[in-house]
Design a protein around this motif. Structure first.
Motif, mmCIF file in Angstrom:
data_model
loop_
_atom_site.group_PDB
_atom_site.id
_atom_site.type_symbol
_atom_site.label_atom_id
_atom_site.label_comp_id
_atom_site.label_asym_id
_atom_site.label_seq_id
_atom_site.Cartn_x
_atom_site.Cartn_y
_atom_site.Cartn_z
ATOM 1 N N PHE A 1 -5.107 -10.043 -7.816
ATOM 2 C CA PHE A 1 -3.663 -9.885 -7.719
ATOM 3 C C PHE A 1 -3.051 -11.275 -7.636
ATOM 4 O O PHE A 1 -3.368 -12.050 -6.748
ATOM 5 N N GLY A 2 -2.180 -11.580 -8.577
ATOM 6 C CA GLY A 2 -1.587 -12.909 -8.642
ATOM 7 C C GLY A 2 -2.144 -13.689 -9.807
ATOM 8 O O GLY A 2 -3.333 -13.603 -10.138
ATOM 9 N N LEU A 3 -1.280 -14.477 -10.439
ATOM 10 C CA LEU A 3 -1.673 -15.229 -11.633
ATOM 11 C C LEU A 3 -2.625 -16.378 -11.331
ATOM 12 O O LEU A 3 -3.303 -16.878 -12.219
ATOM 13 N N GLY A 4 -2.637 -16.817 -10.070
ATOM 14 C CA GLY A 4 -3.478 -17.958 -9.721
ATOM 15 C C GLY A 4 -2.735 -19.277 -9.768
ATOM 16 O O GLY A 4 -3.341 -20.333 -9.632
ATOM 17 N N GLY B 1 5.770 -7.964 -9.396
ATOM 18 C CA GLY B 1 5.368 -7.328 -10.639
ATOM 19 C C GLY B 1 3.944 -6.820 -10.574
ATOM 20 O O GLY B 1 3.336 -6.722 -9.505
ATOM 21 N N GLY B 2 3.399 -6.486 -11.735
ATOM 22 C CA GLY B 2 2.045 -5.976 -11.830
ATOM 23 C C GLY B 2 1.010 -7.070 -11.644
ATOM 24 O O GLY B 2 1.345 -8.244 -11.453
ATOM 25 N N PRO B 3 -0.275 -6.709 -11.699
ATOM 26 C CA PRO B 3 -1.348 -7.679 -11.452
ATOM 27 C C PRO B 3 -1.294 -8.903 -12.365
ATOM 28 O O PRO B 3 -1.676 -9.996 -11.948
ATOM 29 N N GLU C 1 -2.634 2.878 1.425
ATOM 30 C CA GLU C 1 -2.779 2.294 0.086
ATOM 31 C C GLU C 1 -2.020 0.980 -0.065
ATOM 32 O O GLU C 1 -1.892 0.454 -1.176
ATOM 33 N N TRP C 2 -1.531 0.427 1.048
ATOM 34 C CA TRP C 2 -0.754 -0.811 0.990
ATOM 35 C C TRP C 2 -1.533 -1.962 1.619
ATOM 36 O O TRP C 2 -2.041 -1.853 2.737
ATOM 37 N N LEU C 3 -1.590 -3.072 0.912
ATOM 38 C CA LEU C 3 -2.163 -4.306 1.446
ATOM 39 C C LEU C 3 -1.011 -5.287 1.659
ATOM 40 O O LEU C 3 -0.341 -5.698 0.703
ATOM 41 N N LEU D 1 6.882 -12.169 3.367
ATOM 42 C CA LEU D 1 6.022 -11.017 3.610
ATOM 43 C C LEU D 1 5.998 -10.202 2.327
ATOM 44 O O LEU D 1 7.025 -9.704 1.878
ATOM 45 N N ARG D 2 4.819 -10.066 1.733
ATOM 46 C CA ARG D 2 4.670 -9.357 0.466
ATOM 47 C C ARG D 2 3.737 -8.161 0.689
ATOM 48 O O ARG D 2 3.066 -8.049 1.722
ATOM 49 N N ARG D 3 3.681 -7.262 -0.301
ATOM 50 C CA ARG D 3 2.728 -6.161 -0.212
ATOM 51 C C ARG D 3 2.254 -5.798 -1.611
ATOM 52 O O ARG D 3 2.952 -5.979 -2.605
ATOM 53 N N ILE D 4 1.019 -5.272 -1.639
ATOM 54 C CA ILE D 4 0.389 -4.828 -2.878
ATOM 55 C C ILE D 4 0.135 -3.327 -2.771
ATOM 56 O O ILE D 4 -0.478 -2.867 -1.803
ATOM 57 N N HIS D 5 0.615 -2.571 -3.753
ATOM 58 C CA HIS D 5 0.308 -1.150 -3.811
ATOM 59 C C HIS D 5 -1.032 -1.017 -4.523
ATOM 60 O O HIS D 5 -1.125 -1.233 -5.738
ATOM 61 N N LEU D 6 -2.071 -0.691 -3.771
ATOM 62 C CA LEU D 6 -3.420 -0.752 -4.317
ATOM 63 C C LEU D 6 -3.671 0.304 -5.396
ATOM 64 O O LEU D 6 -4.575 0.137 -6.221
ATOM 65 N N LEU D 7 -2.888 1.372 -5.429
ATOM 66 C CA LEU D 7 -3.086 2.396 -6.467
ATOM 67 C C LEU D 7 -2.591 1.918 -7.823
ATOM 68 O O LEU D 7 -3.155 2.275 -8.862
ATOM 69 N N THR D 8 -1.538 1.109 -7.838
ATOM 70 C CA THR D 8 -0.960 0.646 -9.098
ATOM 71 C C THR D 8 -1.141 -0.852 -9.332
ATOM 72 O O THR D 8 -0.989 -1.318 -10.467
ATOM 73 N N GLY D 9 -1.407 -1.624 -8.266
ATOM 74 C CA GLY D 9 -1.490 -3.074 -8.389
ATOM 75 C C GLY D 9 -0.149 -3.772 -8.337
ATOM 76 O O GLY D 9 -0.073 -4.996 -8.478
#
Length: 469
Positions: free
Chosen positions: A200-203, A210-212, A228-230, A240-248
């Motif tokens: 997750f993240g462009l690096g 946005g998406g992965p 399902e949230w990281l 403070l950010r979050r990642i929806h692990l089901l969709t990325g």
């Protein structure tokens, strides 16, 4: 303008990442001497501001960092350099281990910037923070021309290229391991064996939702998982950010990319809400509790109400018990929660604190003041830590695990009044700054070694987790 001739650099300072040079050899271009402490996030923020100015004005000035140690482990060259490089520093740095340069230049506080003109004369110094940095640097370089970098001040022996770069926060489940790969500005989802399943993240260091393949982070550190949230403490973006692990999908809950004074109340526009160096996270009672290292406070973001609340800490760097805003922290780095109690890892206080989630009463469990640190085990009244960076709670015992970064050790504190103890490991750890428990193991981010380790508390085996993409 107060123009003063200055002495040269201390003769016995250790050059950490560049060939030795003198201020006399650097004449012909303005120089900024940055007196910092690598363990301080306030110094890290000042260095980040300097690097941002230099990226917009390449070749206009030379930056020279003097690392002045606060803790014993910072007196050794390698740990000191690692702490600076965690922050992305590539400028030449010296280790002022005995504070010779500090005294020679009459420095009185971290961070202090001494501005020298092209003739090597001091024209100004900036102590602490303020909006004057841009003005001062522009004035210092006015009329000068950009020059190519001097080979004597180019970084030597940079960090090796490895799958991880200064990993920080960890989360472990029964099947997965999540890693805040801080130096690569990304979050990794891995198997317990180390195989990378998703990134997750462009690096690249940026702030985009946005998406992965679209999202971007900047030196993320703390992680917290809830269903399902990281949740991510995107430290370099002060967000403070979050990642929806089901969709990325990645989105921002609060933070505008710059350090600022958080405001209590509803967060109507996430990109207008300021945070200040969020570092540690934990989710409890539908709230994300945040160790805000930049303002020495504990904050809570309510997931249902979308509000920010200042829970505890006066804002001053101190170690003081009390209720709510009467208490004081010293750069809180990590948090853990169980049964309405929040545990806080206080980095500069070398202490472990507790905060009652009902009433916000803060008490010190281990720690004896800002300048008291060591490695002693035993009763809380005498036990000591040195610059702890991460904590994690055992799911099946009243045990708090501690990454004692300054001592390079893994330690445990038995809750309910028990002792502080050191785990017997086959070797010392290199700057551990992340911990997680899951899958029957203790997972350790060995940050300065760019590695993740697995410790089996039953067998005592410590093994490397080979990260492969």
């Amino acid at each position: 303008m107060n123009v003063q001739p200055v002495q040269d650099l201390p003769e016995f300072a250790t050059w950490l990442n560049a060939a030795p040079a003198t201020l006399t050899e650097m004449r012909g271009r303005p120089v900024v001497l940055a007196f910092v402490n690598a363990a301080s996030v306030w110094c890290a923020q000042r260095l980040a501001e300097l690097e941002q100015w230099r990226s917009r004005n390449p070749g206009r000035l030379q930056l020279l960092v003097l690392q002045v140690p606060r803790f014993d482990h910072e007196r050794a060259p390698e740990p000191a350099l690692k702490l600076l490089r965690r922050q992305g520093l590539t400028a030449p740095a010296l280790l002022d281990a005995d504070w010779d340069g500090w005294r020679r230049f009459n420095v009185t506080a971290w961070p202090t910037l001494v501005l020298l003109d092209a003739q090597g004369r001091e024209v100004e110094r900036l102590v602490g923070f303020g909006d004057e940095l841009e003005r001062a640097l522009n004035a210092l370089c006015q009329g000068g021309r950009a020059l190519d970098g001097d080979a004597s001040t180019r970084e030597l022996q940079p960090e090796p290229r490895l799958p991880l770069r200064f990993p920080m926060g960890l989360v472990a489940t029964t099947e997965r391991l999540y890693i805040a790969d801080s130096g690569h500005h990304r979050i990794l989802e891995c198997s317990h064996g180390g195989r990378v399943l998703r990134q997750f993240g462009l690096g690249t260091a940026d702030m985009m939702d946005g998406g992965p393949g679209e999202a971007a982070f900047n030196r993320p550190q703390g992680l917290a998982l809830e269903r399902e949230w990281l949740y991510v403490a995107d430290t370099g973006n002060h967000a403070l950010r979050r990642i929806h692990l089901l969709t990325g999908q990645v989105d921002t809950l609060c933070g505008n990319g710059r350090p600022g004074e958080p405001a209590e109340g509803p967060v109507n526009d996430p990109r207008q809400a300021a945070l200040n160096h969020p570092q540690g996270l934990v989710v409890a009672d539908n709230q994300v509790h945040i160790a805000m290292a930049g303002d020495n406070r504990i904050w809570s973001y309510h997931l249902g109400q979308r509000t920010l609340k200042w829970r505890a800490g006066s804002g001053a760097i101190d170690e003081r018990d009390g209720s709510g805003h009467l208490a004081a922290f010293a750069q809180p780095a990590a948090v853990a929660a169980v049964q309405q109690v929040l545990y806080v890892c206080d980095a500069l206080g070398s202490s472990i604190r507790s905060m009652q989630l009902r009433g916000d009463l803060v008490q010190t469990l281990v720690g004896h003041g800002l300048w008291s640190f060591g490695d002693q085990d035993g009763p809380r009244s005498t036990a000591q830590l040195q610059y702890p960076q991460a904590i994690a709670l055992s799911p099946d015992a009243p045990l708090l695990w501690i990454a004692d970064a300054g001592n390079g050790r893994l330690r445990t504190l038995r809750l309910g009044g028990g002792d502080l103890n050191t785990l017997e490991l086959p070797r010392r750890l290199h700057g551990p700054a992340g911990l997680a428990l899951g899958g029957g193991a203790v997972w350790i981010a060995e940050t300065d070694a760019h590695a993740v380790l697995r410790f089996d508390p039953v067998s005592g085996v410590l093994s490397d987790v080979p990260i492969s993409e």
